[in-house]
Design a protein around this motif. Sequence first.
Motif, PDB file in Angstrom:
ATOM      1  N   PRO A 275      41.818  49.182  47.336  1.00 19.87           N
ATOM      2  CA  PRO A 275      40.377  48.912  47.290  1.00 19.87           C
ATOM      3  C   PRO A 275      39.784  48.951  45.885  1.00 19.87           C
ATOM      4  O   PRO A 275      38.881  48.168  45.578  1.00 19.87           O
ATOM      5  CB  PRO A 275      39.787  50.006  48.185  1.00 19.87           C
ATOM      6  N   ARG A 276      40.248  49.851  45.040  1.00 16.31           N
ATOM      7  CA  ARG A 276      39.682  49.924  43.690  1.00 16.31           C
ATOM      8  C   ARG A 276      39.953  48.648  42.897  1.00 16.31           C
ATOM      9  O   ARG A 276      39.064  48.120  42.216  1.00 16.31           O
ATOM     10  CB  ARG A 276      40.264  51.129  42.943  1.00 16.31           C
ATOM     11  N   LYS A 277      41.174  48.182  42.988  1.00 15.52           N
ATOM     12  CA  LYS A 277      41.534  46.965  42.244  1.00 15.52           C
ATOM     13  C   LYS A 277      40.754  45.770  42.776  1.00 15.52           C
ATOM     14  O   LYS A 277      40.220  44.968  41.997  1.00 15.52           O
ATOM     15  CB  LYS A 277      43.035  46.720  42.354  1.00 15.52           C
ATOM     16  N   VAL A 278      40.670  45.636  44.087  1.00 16.04           N
ATOM     17  CA  VAL A 278      39.943  44.513  44.678  1.00 16.04           C
ATOM     18  C   VAL A 278      38.469  44.580  44.293  1.00 16.04           C
ATOM     19  O   VAL A 278      37.851  43.561  43.967  1.00 16.04           O
ATOM     20  CB  VAL A 278      40.111  44.491  46.206  1.00 16.04           C
ATOM     21  N   ALA A 279      37.886  45.777  44.307  1.00 15.14           N
ATOM     22  CA  ALA A 279      36.483  45.924  43.927  1.00 15.14           C
ATOM     23  C   ALA A 279      36.272  45.504  42.477  1.00 15.14           C
ATOM     24  O   ALA A 279      35.263  44.860  42.140  1.00 15.14           O
ATOM     25  CB  ALA A 279      36.033  47.372  44.130  1.00 15.14           C
ATOM     26  N   ARG A 280      37.214  45.846  41.608  1.00 14.70           N
ATOM     27  CA  ARG A 280      37.093  45.444  40.205  1.00 14.70           C
ATOM     28  C   ARG A 280      37.202  43.931  40.060  1.00 14.70           C
ATOM     29  O   ARG A 280      36.425  43.296  39.329  1.00 14.70           O
ATOM     30  CB  ARG A 280      38.180  46.135  39.384  1.00 14.70           C
ATOM     31  N   PHE A 281      38.128  43.316  40.787  1.00 12.29           N
ATOM     32  CA  PHE A 281      38.239  41.853  40.752  1.00 12.29           C
ATOM     33  C   PHE A 281      36.933  41.207  41.218  1.00 12.29           C
ATOM     34  O   PHE A 281      36.453  40.241  40.620  1.00 12.29           O
ATOM     35  CB  PHE A 281      39.390  41.377  41.634  1.00 12.29           C
ATOM     36  N   GLN A 282      36.362  41.736  42.294  1.00 15.58           N
ATOM     37  CA  GLN A 282      35.132  41.156  42.825  1.00 15.58           C
ATOM     38  C   GLN A 282      33.994  41.271  41.809  1.00 15.58           C
ATOM     39  O   GLN A 282      33.195  40.340  41.649  1.00 15.58           O
ATOM     40  CB  GLN A 282      34.743  41.838  44.146  1.00 15.58           C
ATOM     41  N   ARG A 283      33.899  42.393  41.127  1.00 19.48           N
ATOM     42  CA  ARG A 283      32.846  42.559  40.109  1.00 19.48           C
ATOM     43  C   ARG A 283      33.002  41.543  38.987  1.00 19.48           C
ATOM     44  O   ARG A 283      32.023  40.900  38.567  1.00 19.48           O
ATOM     45  CB  ARG A 283      32.873  43.980  39.537  1.00 19.48           C
ATOM     46  N   ASP A 284      34.218  41.390  38.492  1.00 19.96           N
ATOM     47  CA  ASP A 284      34.439  40.468  37.376  1.00 19.96           C
ATOM     48  C   ASP A 284      34.260  39.023  37.809  1.00 19.96           C
ATOM     49  O   ASP A 284      33.733  38.193  37.049  1.00 19.96           O
ATOM     50  CB  ASP A 284      35.841  40.679  36.792  1.00 19.96           C
ATOM     51  N   LEU A 285      34.698  38.698  39.012  1.00 22.33           N
ATOM     52  CA  LEU A 285      34.504  37.330  39.509  1.00 22.33           C
ATOM     53  C   LEU A 285      33.030  37.041  39.743  1.00 22.33           C
ATOM     54  O   LEU A 285      32.557  35.920  39.494  1.00 22.33           O
ATOM     55  CB  LEU A 285      35.304  37.128  40.797  1.00 22.33           C
ATOM     56  N   GLN A 286      32.288  38.034  40.212  1.00 27.02           N
ATOM     57  CA  GLN A 286      30.847  37.852  40.396  1.00 27.02           C
ATOM     58  C   GLN A 286      30.158  37.634  39.048  1.00 27.02           C
ATOM     59  O   GLN A 286      29.245  36.807  38.923  1.00 27.02           O
ATOM     60  CB  GLN A 286      30.254  39.064  41.107  1.00 27.02           C
ATOM     61  N   TRP A 287      30.572  38.391  38.045  1.00 19.77           N
ATOM     62  CA  TRP A 287      30.040  38.198  36.686  1.00 19.77           C
ATOM     63  C   TRP A 287      30.310  36.780  36.196  1.00 19.77           C
ATOM     64  O   TRP A 287      29.402  36.105  35.686  1.00 19.77           O
ATOM     65  CB  TRP A 287      30.678  39.220  35.740  1.00 19.77           C
ATOM     66  N   LEU A 288      31.530  36.313  36.378  1.00 21.79           N
ATOM     67  CA  LEU A 288      31.881  34.973  35.922  1.00 21.79           C
ATOM     68  C   LEU A 288      31.117  33.914  36.719  1.00 21.79           C
ATOM     69  O   LEU A 288      30.622  32.931  36.144  1.00 21.79           O
ATOM     70  CB  LEU A 288      33.389  34.768  36.077  1.00 21.79           C
ATOM     71  N   ALA A 289      30.987  34.119  38.009  1.00 23.45           N
ATOM     72  CA  ALA A 289      30.231  33.182  38.833  1.00 23.45           C
ATOM     73  C   ALA A 289      28.782  33.113  38.383  1.00 23.45           C
ATOM     74  O   ALA A 289      28.159  32.042  38.394  1.00 23.45           O
ATOM     75  CB  ALA A 289      30.308  33.597  40.297  1.00 23.45           C
ATOM     76  N   GLY A 290      28.221  34.250  37.972  1.00 19.97           N
ATOM     77  CA  GLY A 290      26.850  34.259  37.489  1.00 19.97           C
ATOM     78  C   GLY A 290      26.676  33.440  36.222  1.00 19.97           C
ATOM     79  O   GLY A 290      25.669  32.730  36.059  1.00 19.97           O
ATOM     80  N   LYS A 291      27.645  33.512  35.317  1.00 19.75           N
ATOM     81  CA  LYS A 291      27.572  32.722  34.087  1.00 19.75           C
ATOM     82  C   LYS A 291      27.618  31.226  34.388  1.00 19.75           C
ATOM     83  O   LYS A 291      26.900  30.431  33.768  1.00 19.75           O
ATOM     84  CB  LYS A 291      28.729  33.103  33.159  1.00 19.75           C
ATOM     85  N   LEU A 292      28.463  30.847  35.323  1.00 24.82           N
ATOM     86  CA  LEU A 292      28.541  29.432  35.696  1.00 24.82           C
ATOM     87  C   LEU A 292      27.338  29.021  36.539  1.00 24.82           C
ATOM     88  O   LEU A 292      26.883  27.876  36.477  1.00 24.82           O
ATOM     89  CB  LEU A 292      29.839  29.173  36.473  1.00 24.82           C
ATOM     90  N   GLY A 293      26.819  29.961  37.328  1.00 22.79           N
ATOM     91  CA  GLY A 293      25.679  29.652  38.178  1.00 22.79           C
ATOM     92  C   GLY A 293      24.443  29.291  37.396  1.00 22.79           C
ATOM     93  O   GLY A 293      23.626  28.471  37.847  1.00 22.79           O
ATOM     94  N   ALA A 294      24.272  29.873  36.208  1.00 27.30           N
ATOM     95  CA  ALA A 294      23.111  29.535  35.380  1.00 27.30           C
ATOM     96  C   ALA A 294      23.133  28.063  34.983  1.00 27.30           C
ATOM     97  O   ALA A 294      22.088  27.398  34.944  1.00 27.30           O
ATOM     98  CB  ALA A 294      23.089  30.420  34.138  1.00 27.30           C
ATOM     99  N   MET A 295      24.310  27.527  34.703  1.00 28.50           N
ATOM    100  CA  MET A 295      24.431  26.090  34.413  1.00 28.50           C
ATOM    101  C   MET A 295      24.107  25.260  35.642  1.00 28.50           C
ATOM    102  O   MET A 295      23.385  24.260  35.568  1.00 28.50           O
ATOM    103  CB  MET A 295      25.862  25.752  33.958  1.00 28.50           C
ATOM    104  N   ARG A 296      24.629  25.684  36.769  1.00 30.32           N
ATOM    105  CA  ARG A 296      24.465  24.913  37.991  1.00 30.32           C
ATOM    106  C   ARG A 296      22.991  24.834  38.404  1.00 30.32           C
ATOM    107  O   ARG A 296      22.517  23.799  38.885  1.00 30.32           O
ATOM    108  CB  ARG A 296      25.314  25.548  39.089  1.00 30.32           C
ATOM    109  N   GLU A 297      22.238  25.925  38.245  1.00 30.39           N
ATOM    110  CA  GLU A 297      20.817  25.905  38.585  1.00 30.39           C
ATOM    111  C   GLU A 297      20.068  24.838  37.794  1.00 30.39           C
ATOM    112  O   GLU A 297      19.202  24.143  38.334  1.00 30.39           O
ATOM    113  CB  GLU A 297      20.199  27.282  38.320  1.00 30.39           C
ATOM    114  N   ILE A 298      20.422  24.701  36.527  1.00 28.27           N
ATOM    115  CA  ILE A 298      19.765  23.691  35.692  1.00 28.27           C
ATOM    116  C   ILE A 298      20.203  22.294  36.112  1.00 28.27           C
ATOM    117  O   ILE A 298      19.397  21.348  36.129  1.00 28.27           O
ATOM    118  CB  ILE A 298      20.069  23.956  34.198  1.00 28.27           C
TER     119      ILE A 298
END
Length: 499
Positions: A275-298
């Motif tokens: 669970p710890r490793k998966v939670a860390r992956f999810q946090r980092d993937l969410q961070w990366l998705a947020g960076k790409l999401g800012a482009m997509r919104e525009i």
Amino acid sequence: MADTSALEEELKLELSPYDADLLADLLTDLLADCGLAGGAPRLVSQESTYFDTPDHALARAGLSLRVRRSGRRHKQTIKADGSAAGMLVRSEWEREIAGNQPVLDDDNPVTALLGHRTALLAPVFVVENERRVWNRDGIEIALDQGRIVAGERLAPLCEVELERKGAALDALFALAREIEARVPARICVLSKAERGYRLLAAAAPAPKAGRIRLTPQMSVADSLALIVGHCLGHFHRNLPALLDHGDAHALHQARVAIRRLRSALSLYRPVVRDPRKVARFQRDLQWLAGKLGAMREIDVLLANDDDPEALAPLCAARRKAAGEAAAALRSKRCRLLMLDLAEWIAIGRWRRAAPEAAPGELSLGAFAAAVLTRRRKILRKRGRHLAGLGDEARHDVRKAAKKLRYAADFFAALYPQEREGRRARRFVARVERLQERLGTLNDRVTAPAVRARLGLAPRRGPTADAEKAEQAEQAEQARLLRAAAKDYDEFATARPFWR
């Protein structure tokens, strides 16, 4: 001499030309620091010519055929595509030949695929390469610096390949980490052949996810490894166009890949005991998705905004968001995330914890049916009375639809019968329609907040009358909501294809 078949396992890291030069100077000492002592590297000049038919039949079948010249020697190699979360695991057939033209007999897949059409094979592109090779304790380390030439188009080639020649897999990953600690190096899943074909097609479409070939005989663990590898391959194959051009289609596919990957980790959470490793992956993937999401919104605003005064500031905001996304994709955090995911899937502790030993010792088919049943139940529950839900609750319905759709995509291959296949396609189409309708509605609902965050005035639309514009927007949102409610009803009454 007949072709000899083997399984190639390698980890490939991509470098910038500057960092490749730097690594060339320090790699011998780096290997010694890692306890992999030895002499200077062997230098080899290579020229590899890739062959295919005029309609690229080999590429479409997942095969590559090359003749590589090193000095006076010529070696013919046929490779079949394959990857697992950053590890390239491919079947290959090699033989020494006398000249620079392919020699094909009945013992290789090219002849089996093409038959008499082997006469149509011709050069399609060339890879010119200076290779430095170190062999240390069961690992072949090859640093390649060169270029790919496809007609008048050129592309640089700078990568280091760590090929398993008897060493344990953890030794490959340990060495990859040592390299990444000294120069920025990110996992690469594109073979030289794939790069060459991409160079041939200057306007190639952004690669889509494609189908995942699960089989009922697979273990639950192996199915997760295959799904994660597929998602990471989908992500990495869209990186070049996204990093080089900020391509909107590549951006969309990269975001889809991340969403599918996050969904896979969530769907398999009951049987993955890390669970710890998966939670860390999810946090980092969410961070990366947020960076790409800012482009997509525009991009959404640019596609739908008919206010000419907003065009220039939106384009400026898009360039800024693209720069921030590219910085995130090139960051150490992203590089280590991808390397960690690749290592976790290949040799992580969770694999040794035997996910199949979960309660009931589910087969893959039983596990898939349980996941699909649960996700369908969640969507049916959240989507009830859809027309009366608020924005946040409706967004939860959309997220539930995404998870169900991705789960159905992942597991559809487990139901190969024609009738099951038809039902699966109908089911997925209904969920997808609901998801996309809710997505369009969400884009319209959130657009004013995005504009405000970018410092833009409220959208005027085709009329200068603000009240009429607001009324028109509310009417369009109401229409979309009625259509989404109808889509939900069609989904809710659809028969599950896994029963």
